[in-house]
Design an enzyme around this catalytic site. Structure first.
Site, PDB file in Angstrom:
ATOM      1  N   ARG A 283       0.821  -1.225   0.000  1.00 17.37           N
ATOM      2  CA  ARG A 283       0.000   0.000   0.000  1.00 17.37           C
ATOM      3  C   ARG A 283       0.853   1.273   0.000  1.00 17.37           C
ATOM      4  O   ARG A 283       0.521   2.220  -0.727  1.00 17.37           O
ATOM      5  CB  ARG A 283      -0.975  -0.014   1.178  1.00 17.37           C
TER       6      ARG A 283
ATOM      7  N   ASN B 165      -6.714  -2.606   2.087  1.00 19.90           N
ATOM      8  CA  ASN B 165      -6.722  -4.065   2.117  1.00 19.90           C
ATOM      9  C   ASN B 165      -8.164  -4.549   2.182  1.00 19.90           C
ATOM     10  O   ASN B 165      -9.017  -3.908   2.799  1.00 19.90           O
ATOM     11  CB  ASN B 165      -5.985  -4.596   3.350  1.00 19.90           C
TER      12      ASN B 165
END
Length: 728
Positions: free
Chosen positions: A20, A38
């Site tokens: 990320r 997520n």
């Protein structure tokens, strides 16, 4: 107000690896608006941009993955999005739990640099880590992989760590094991009674002194304890062998750096990359000289580099090489808890180094060797497993493959993923079976699984199948074949058949006999056993008494006259009793592994094998590459006659006999394969023999052999599952 944009769903190893933050940095660089989060399937990215910009983003993402990340699948969907005024990382979205749990990884280069930097806050800190390295599987208790669901939940982050943890552009962004000397994990040196003798860095200073004095220490690593001693202290090595009841089995070594490895073993470029890479397995290397107390009677060493900061700190004060063998009783699992260590191994170690972060899931070191320029993994655990493979078969249901009794790993199929467990071990041990049950329960609870079908071996007496009422049975050697075929599935047309040489030690055959020297014509749907090594009777089921195997093959081929010297070493009364047992035996095998053991019992004058594959490793030590000599294997009565191997063992000196035997196996594979216009697959534990594979390569023979997944029994569950997923 809604805007046209794109949803990108990415599955693979994309959580807990700095994925990320990479997405965040890349979006800022390309001046894109949106968010990343997520979810239960992996990572979801929302981008408010043109199609062209979206494709550019995906290409740059694939080209700049973090070291541990792996993309299995990308889905791109056009959709309407809310209006964004920035790009941000948003909290996890809960969904069906299919997110992969990563293994544990060796220290990355960035953390290693900080570890050695006196000006860095984490200088000499034995638990330095980031999203590119460190523990995952060993500390996770539940999904999702957040700090509160790990054994780090008891450690409160200091302001310094929290700032790094929350900053999207920091490589420690959401690094769940993050800590530093201010919010530290403490280390303790203790005696056998559990009394603390020293703490933190002083504990390492004292450890080094104790090791130099010849003491045996149990040292808590990433996935469990190692038993360690000075590799060049003869008294310490002899004592460790006595205490652990390990007379001949080689010890693994741990070195501080590549230069230390090069002093002990020959190391090419590919081996150097493997041993020093992020997986950091034990690598089997050719020794530069004999190390009779470390690896008796063989010319190979299993070596790993210090792969955690804890080990590196130990090497700051211990100048040398360490034996690093798993802390366990023979046949049992690696010990991960202090209480078990003291109760089970209290008489083996002198002192132990412990720390106050719990290991929730134990794991063993992975083991590999180089075949040509490719890594062949012989054990898949730390750095590799749990392993998740995206399936293309779209099969409905949730299935479990139990695998083998020895070298067990199990496999689960769910939500179109194949999950391969870490290495577990030999399930004959109550302790290892408990580890199997606990690990299976961990994955069942993590992913809310209920199994529609359970797959197992055909052996009728494997006790670990008792907890499963209904099972589908799959033949052991066919499972070996399917696992190897699966690894190279892209090389085959759909349902294309291959010629499979499946050679190992033991597997329950379709006829109720012990197989192990099989040749199949098969694909993933079906198999035909076209020939095998000549069956011979066994005196008993105890395969450690390899001179019994030698007697069996001598009597099988009626070679008593040639074998007088060998037979004269056995008391006459005992010999007569053994022959009576042999005459009445109904236990038969076609196992090449047992034939090689019988051969080795004669050649090396051994009554017992001390560990699995001992004879194979000894044979590799005596093979003469420049000796152009081979015995002959041939088909007789539709079976492979191996009489010449036993005759040669009885008549020829060691090097000639071993060279003739290994060349005979290679020549037979090549010659027999010429009868079929089929690709060749090699599988089973016999093909862990590096020398045999190198002989075939030197003869320019084309074959496929398992590399990513062990060709030994660890991949039986994978083969079971692959056949089940492909059958009608």
């Amino acid at each position: 107000m809604r805007h046209l944009g794109f949803k990108i769903k990415i599955s693979g190893l994309v959580q807990g690896v700095g994925f990320r933050p990479l997405v965040y940095e890349l979006a800022l660089k390309l001046k894109l608006l949106g968010e990343v989060k997520n979810d239960g399937f992996g990572v979801e990215i929302l981008l408010s941009c043109s199609h062209e910009k979206c494709l550019e983003f995906i290409e740059q993402l694939k080209s700049n993955l973090p070291p541990l990340a792996r993309i299995d699948k990308i889905e791109l969907l056009e959709c309407n999005l809310k209006a964004y005024d920035e790009f941000c990382i948003t909290p996890s979205k809960q969904s069906i739990k299919t997110t992969p749990i990563l293994s544990d990884f060796a220290l990355c280069k960035e953390c290693k640099s900080e570890f050695y930097d006196p000006n860095n806050k984490r200088f000499h800190y034995p638990f330095i880590t980031c999203t590119h390295c460190g523990p995952r599987f060993s500390i996770i208790k539940n999904l999702p992989y957040d700090r509160e669901n790990t054994t780090m939940s008891e450690f409160i982050m200091c302001d310094f760590c929290e700032k790094e943890y929350k900053h999207p552009s920091n490589r420690r962004f959401h690094a769940q094991p993050i800590s530093c000397p201010e919010c530290k994990i403490s280390v303790y040196l203790k005696n056998r009674q559990g009394e603390v003798l020293s703490t933190d860095e002083n504990a390492f200073i004292e450890c080094a002194k104790l090791l130099k004095q010849g003491n045996i220490l149990a040292i808590k690593g990433m996935g469990g304890f190692h038993l360690m001693c000075d590799a060049f202290n003869e008294k310490a090595l002899e004592e460790l062998r006595i205490r652990k009841n390990r007379p001949k089995k080689p010890f693994a070594l741990m070195c501080k750096d590549i230069n230390s490895v090069k002093e002990l073993a020959f190391l090419n470029k590919n081996e150097e990359e493997l041993i020093g890479g992020v997986l950091a397995p034990i690598v089997i290397l050719k020794a530069k000289k004999s190390f009779s107390l470390i690896a008796p009677d063989i010319d190979r060493l299993g070596i790993m580099l210090a792969y955690t900061p804890l080990h590196l700190l130990l090497f700051e004060y211990f100048k040398g090489v360490l034996v690093a063998t798993s802390a366990n009783l023979s046949g049992e699992s690696i010990v991960k808890d202090e209480d078990d260590l003291r109760s089970k191994l209290g008489k083996v170690f002198d002192y132990y180094l412990d720390y106050d972060r719990e290991i929730f899931n134990s794991s063993d070191d992975s083991i590999a060797q180089l075949i040509g320029d490719q890594a062949m993994f012989l054990r898949t655990s730390r750095g590799l497993n749990p392993c998740y493979i995206e399936s293309h078969l779209e099969k409905k249901g949730t299935f479990l493959a139990l695998g083998s009794e020895l070298k067990n790993e199990f496999v689960i199929f769910y939500q179109n993923k194949i999950l391969i467990s870490p290495y577990i071990g030999d399930l004959k041990s109550v302790d290892t079976y408990e580890r199997f049950s606990k690990l299976l329960d961990f994955f069942k609870k993590s992913y809310d699984l209920k199994f529609d079908t359970v797959l197992c071996d055909k052996h009728p007496h494997f006790l670990y199948t008792k907890d499963f009422k209904e099972t589908m049975k799959i033949q052991h050697h066919y499972a070996h074949f399917c696992a190897a075929y699966f690894e190279y599935e892209e090389e085959f047309k759909k349902h294309e058949k291959a010629l499979g040489f499946v050679w190992d030690g033991t597997g329950y055959g379709d006829d109720g006999n012990i197989w192990g020297g099989e040749i199949f014509i098969a694909n993933l749907k079906e198999y035909e056993r076209i020939t095998h090594f000549d069956d011979f009777k066994l005196i008993n089921a105890d395969i450690k008494n390899i001179y019994h195997l030698a007697l069996s093959v001598i009597w099988h081929y009626k070679l008593e006259n040639v074998a007088q010297e060998f037979l004269s070493k056995i008391p006459q009364v005992k010999l007569e009793n053994l022959k009576k047992i042999y005459a009445n035996s109904t236990l038969k095998t076609s196992s090449l592994g047992r034939i090689i053991d019988a051969f080795g019992a004669i050649v090396f004058d051994l009554k017992e094998s001390s560990y699995e594959a001992q004879i194979g490793l000894m044979c590799e030590s005596f093979y003469q590459k420049d000796l152009d000599f081979s015995y002959k294997l041939y088909i007789e009565d539709e079976k492979i006659n191996f009489k010449e191997l036993i005759l040669g063992a009885l008549k020829d000196e060691k090097s000639k006999a071993v060279t003739g035997m290994l060349n005979a196996l290679a020549n037979f594979i090549i010659e027999y394969s010429q009868n079929y216009d089929l690709k060749v697959i090699l599988s089973g534990g016999v093909f862990q023999n590096k020398t045999l594979l190198e002989i075939l390569k030197a003869k320019n023979f084309d074959f496929f052999v398992s590399l990513k997944h062990p060709c030994n029994d660890s991949s039986i569950a994978l083969g079971q599952m692959i056949h089940f997923l492909n059958k009608d």
